[in-house]
Design a protein around this motif. Structure first.
Motif, PDB file in Angstrom:
ATOM      1  N   UNK A   1       0.872  -1.167   0.000  1.00  0.00           N
ATOM      2  CA  UNK A   1       0.000   0.000   0.000  1.00  0.00           C
ATOM      3  C   UNK A   1       0.911   1.220   0.000  1.00  0.00           C
ATOM      4  N   UNK A   2       1.035   1.838  -1.183  1.00  0.00           N
ATOM      5  CA  UNK A   2       2.025   2.914  -1.315  1.00  0.00           C
ATOM      6  C   UNK A   2       1.441   4.132  -2.009  1.00  0.00           C
TER       7      UNK A   2
ATOM      8  N   UNK B 223      -3.544   5.820  -2.444  1.00  0.00           N
ATOM      9  CA  UNK B 223      -2.588   4.722  -2.269  1.00  0.00           C
ATOM     10  C   UNK B 223      -2.893   3.652  -3.309  1.00  0.00           C
ATOM     11  N   UNK B 224      -1.866   3.005  -3.766  1.00  0.00           N
ATOM     12  CA  UNK B 224      -2.038   1.856  -4.646  1.00  0.00           C
ATOM     13  C   UNK B 224      -1.939   0.600  -3.789  1.00  0.00           C
ATOM     14  N   UNK B 225      -3.014  -0.178  -3.734  1.00  0.00           N
ATOM     15  CA  UNK B 225      -3.058  -1.404  -2.935  1.00  0.00           C
ATOM     16  C   UNK B 225      -2.858  -2.588  -3.868  1.00  0.00           C
ATOM     17  N   UNK B 226      -1.850  -3.414  -3.553  1.00  0.00           N
ATOM     18  CA  UNK B 226      -1.520  -4.554  -4.395  1.00  0.00           C
ATOM     19  C   UNK B 226      -1.489  -5.829  -3.565  1.00  0.00           C
ATOM     20  N   UNK B 227      -2.374  -6.767  -3.898  1.00  0.00           N
ATOM     21  CA  UNK B 227      -2.362  -8.078  -3.267  1.00  0.00           C
ATOM     22  C   UNK B 227      -1.327  -8.956  -3.971  1.00  0.00           C
ATOM     23  N   UNK B 228      -0.699  -9.902  -3.256  1.00  0.00           N
ATOM     24  CA  UNK B 228       0.353 -10.714  -3.861  1.00  0.00           C
ATOM     25  C   UNK B 228      -0.164 -11.663  -4.946  1.00  0.00           C
TER      26      UNK B 228
END
Length: 160
Positions: A63-64, A113-118
């Motif tokens: 989350x960046x 924020x850009x949220x990225x799941x693995x």
């Protein structure tokens, strides 16, 4: 905002007091650590649940802010900053964190924020989702992760 040193015994006591009745034997929980700082704490939470024989899984999400992502993609800057910050005294880290926070709070786009799941994950398989982060200053990272989860499921969401 202040940098404090982590005390595992205090955190273990906190988990016991706050999570002792969080799950029943039949519930399935997903613990989500917000990378990077939240993952070590999420691992401790995972270990706590496993000792209690609770069903749970652990994943990390990124989350960046877009500016942080760009900064971290530049390996030279990242290495220089890591060396400087590791060698800095706590009072200086507190001072720098407060300055950064003040500057970021003035920017209109700060909440994005850009949220990225693995990987693709079926969030509906869980009775509860517990989000773990190491620090909350604006709450924007936590809110963005919660919003992303709510787009995919209506499961109960908790945070620490």
């Amino acid at each position: 905002m202040k940098v404090i040193k982590f005390d595992k015994n205090v955190f273990d006591d906190f988990l016991e007091s706050q999570l002792n009745n969080f799950l029943t034997k039949n519930e399935n929980c997903l613990v989500i650590g917000i990378e990077e700082g939240g993952m070590p704490l999420a691992e401790i939470v995972k270990d706590y649940f496993l000792k209690k024989n609770m069903k749970m899984e652990l994943i990390g999400v990124k989350c960046q802010r877009p500016s942080t992502k760009a900064k971290k993609n530049n390996q030279t800057i990242k290495k220089i900053l890591q060396k400087i910050l590791k060698a800095s005294p706590i009072f200086l880290l507190n001072f720098l964190r407060n300055i950064e926070h003040s500057i970021l709070m003035r920017k209109e786009m700060n909440s994005i924020r850009e949220v990225t799941f693995p990987h693709e994950i079926d969030l509906t398989r869980y009775n509860k989702i517990l989000i773990v982060d190491d620090a909350v200053d604006s709450g924007h990272s936590l809110q963005n992760v919660i919003n992303t989860i709510k787009e995919k499921t209506s499961v109960d969401i908790y945070s620490m």
